[in-house]
Design a protein around this motif. Structure first.
Motif, PDB file in Angstrom:
ATOM      1  N   SER A 227       0.729  -1.387   0.084  1.00  0.00           N
ATOM      2  CA  SER A 227      -0.104  -0.102   0.126  1.00  0.00           C
ATOM      3  C   SER A 227       0.642   1.293   0.199  1.00  0.00           C
ATOM      4  O   SER A 227       0.533   2.312  -0.471  1.00  0.00           O
ATOM      5  CB  SER A 227      -0.915  -0.054   1.319  1.00  0.00           C
TER       6      SER A 227
ATOM      7  N   HIS B  67      -9.886 -13.033   0.186  1.00  0.00           N
ATOM      8  CA  HIS B  67     -10.571 -12.071  -0.744  1.00  0.00           C
ATOM      9  C   HIS B  67      -9.663 -10.753  -0.732  1.00  0.00           C
ATOM     10  O   HIS B  67     -10.045 -10.007  -1.390  1.00  0.00           O
ATOM     11  CB  HIS B  67     -11.796 -11.484  -0.020  1.00  0.00           C
TER      12      HIS B  67
ATOM     13  N   ILE C 121       0.230 -10.337  -3.669  1.00  0.00           N
ATOM     14  CA  ILE C 121       0.162  -9.487  -2.924  1.00  0.00           C
ATOM     15  C   ILE C 121       0.128  -9.778  -1.272  1.00  0.00           C
ATOM     16  O   ILE C 121       0.693  -9.465  -0.390  1.00  0.00           O
ATOM     17  CB  ILE C 121      -1.065  -8.308  -3.184  1.00  0.00           C
TER      18      ILE C 121
ATOM     19  N   PHE D 170     -10.614  -4.470  -4.505  1.00  0.00           N
ATOM     20  CA  PHE D 170     -11.097  -4.142  -3.194  1.00  0.00           C
ATOM     21  C   PHE D 170     -12.537  -4.415  -3.172  1.00  0.00           C
ATOM     22  O   PHE D 170     -13.248  -4.301  -4.186  1.00  0.00           O
ATOM     23  CB  PHE D 170     -11.007  -2.581  -2.856  1.00  0.00           C
TER      24      PHE D 170
ATOM     25  N   ALA E 192     -11.120  -2.409   3.356  1.00  0.00           N
ATOM     26  CA  ALA E 192     -10.066  -3.461   3.510  1.00  0.00           C
ATOM     27  C   ALA E 192     -10.602  -4.386   4.774  1.00  0.00           C
ATOM     28  O   ALA E 192     -11.525  -4.129   5.364  1.00  0.00           O
ATOM     29  CB  ALA E 192      -8.788  -2.917   4.419  1.00  0.00           C
TER      30      ALA E 192
END
Ligand SMILES: Cc1cc2nc3c(=O)[nH]c(=O)nc-3n(C[C@H](O)[C@H](O)[C@H](O)COP(=O)(O)OP(=O)(O)OC[C@H]3O[C@@H](n4cnc5c(N)ncnc54)[C@H](O)[C@@H]3O)c2cc1C
Length: 271
Positions: free
Chosen positions: A34, A98, A104, A187, A121
């Motif tokens: 991030s 998810h 990542i 997201f 998130a």
């Protein structure tokens, strides 16, 4: 785009890292999943990056009297694949699947996800759902007061998150996790997680600027009100934004649908 210039330090201890953060213009970097986009888009321009990934003793998942203590450098993938997480907090393991894409999840840390504080998130909502506490170099913070806005925590500039503490779940706790995203790995437009144990707990993600416990819907559920009325209460409690991905009305509608699905799944799994 490339990030602005910065100095780089990789301390070997928490004390050294805290000292390096003292001037206030430094940022911690963990997995960088991030932070690097924030730098590349020039949304941040710290003079110093303090890389905490070389600090030993921050990557673990351990028993905590039937609950779990999880080191801040544990990755999303570690939680997703941990037997202890699957046994004690299956809702957490399910939610981790998810988060973004495997590459990542392999690099991104739970400390980074919690401290970044994206409203959509999964992990911030899950830690709230599970009544977690966040241990830092200075104190222990209940998950319910960790955020004060979107991408904003109550951490001081020289404070490092070191551990997440999850209390033991009640025996027979059922759970549900429901998320709607446009594509796998994106997201969430919104997500809802629920547990039914000694009490019902419901949390919405991506529906406000911080994760929100839907206490009104929880109370109606406890009173055995119809699931439609519970979903109505969930919809009424959230204040989502409109953006290029979805309107506020659509997100609010999703919260109702996902609340029903999460509670139905939690009922089916509770004993
Ligand atoms: C394509 C893409 C898709 C994504 N999809 C999702 C998704 O679906 N769901 C989701 O939740 N996330 C998603 N993310 C975001 C990302 O996966 C997480 O936010 C990430 O895992 C953060 O962890 P990190 O270790 O990489 O943190 P970093 O990027 O290194 O740091 C993030 C922030 O936290 C601070 N920080 C890091 N560790 C600490 C610490 N221990 N103490 C104090 N401050 C700290 C940093 O200073 C920075 O401000 C996505 C990212 C990308 C690039």
């Amino acid at each position: 785009m490339k990030p602005p210039a910065f100095d780089y330090l990789a301390p070997g201890s928490l004390d050294e890292a805290v000292s390096a953060l003292a001037d206030g213009d430094a940022k911690i970097i963990a997995g960088g999943q991030s932070l690097m986009p924030m730098l590349n888009f020039r949304l941040l321009a710290p003079s110093l990056l303090v890389d905490i990934t070389r600090i030993p003793g921050l990557d673990y998942i351990e028993d905590w009297d039937g609950g779990l203590r999880i080191g801040a450098l544990s990755t999303h993938h570690a939680l997703e694949t941990s037997t202890m997480v699957a046994e004690r907090f299956p809702v957490l393991a399910a939610a981790m699947r998810h988060v973004a894409h495997l590459a990542i999840r392999n690099r991104g840390t739970i400390g980074g996800s919690l401290c970044h504080g994206d409203p959509a998130a999964e992990l911030p909502g899950l830690v709230l759902l599970l009544d977690g506490q966040l241990k830092t170099t200075q104190r222990v913070i209940p998950a319910s007061v960790f955020y004060d806005g979107a991408l904003s925590t109550t951490l001081g500039t020289d404070e490092i998150l070191t551990e997440i503490m999850l209390p033991p779940p009640a025996a027979g706790t059922g759970w549900g996790f429901e998320e709607f995203a446009r594509r796998s790995g994106d997201f969430a437009l919104t997500a809802v997680a629920a547990t039914i144990g000694e009490e019902a707990r419901i949390v919405a993600m991506g529906a406000n600027d911080i994760p929100l416990r839907l206490t009104g819907a929880e109370a109606l559920f406890a009173d055995l009100t119809s699931i439609e009325a519970v979903a109505d209460a969930a919809r009424a409690a959230v204040s989502p934004d409109s953006d290029l991905h979805a309107s506020a009305d659509y997100r609010r509608h999703l919260v109702g649908v996902l609340t029903k699905r999460a509670l139905t799944a939690a009922c089916a799994r509770s004993s």
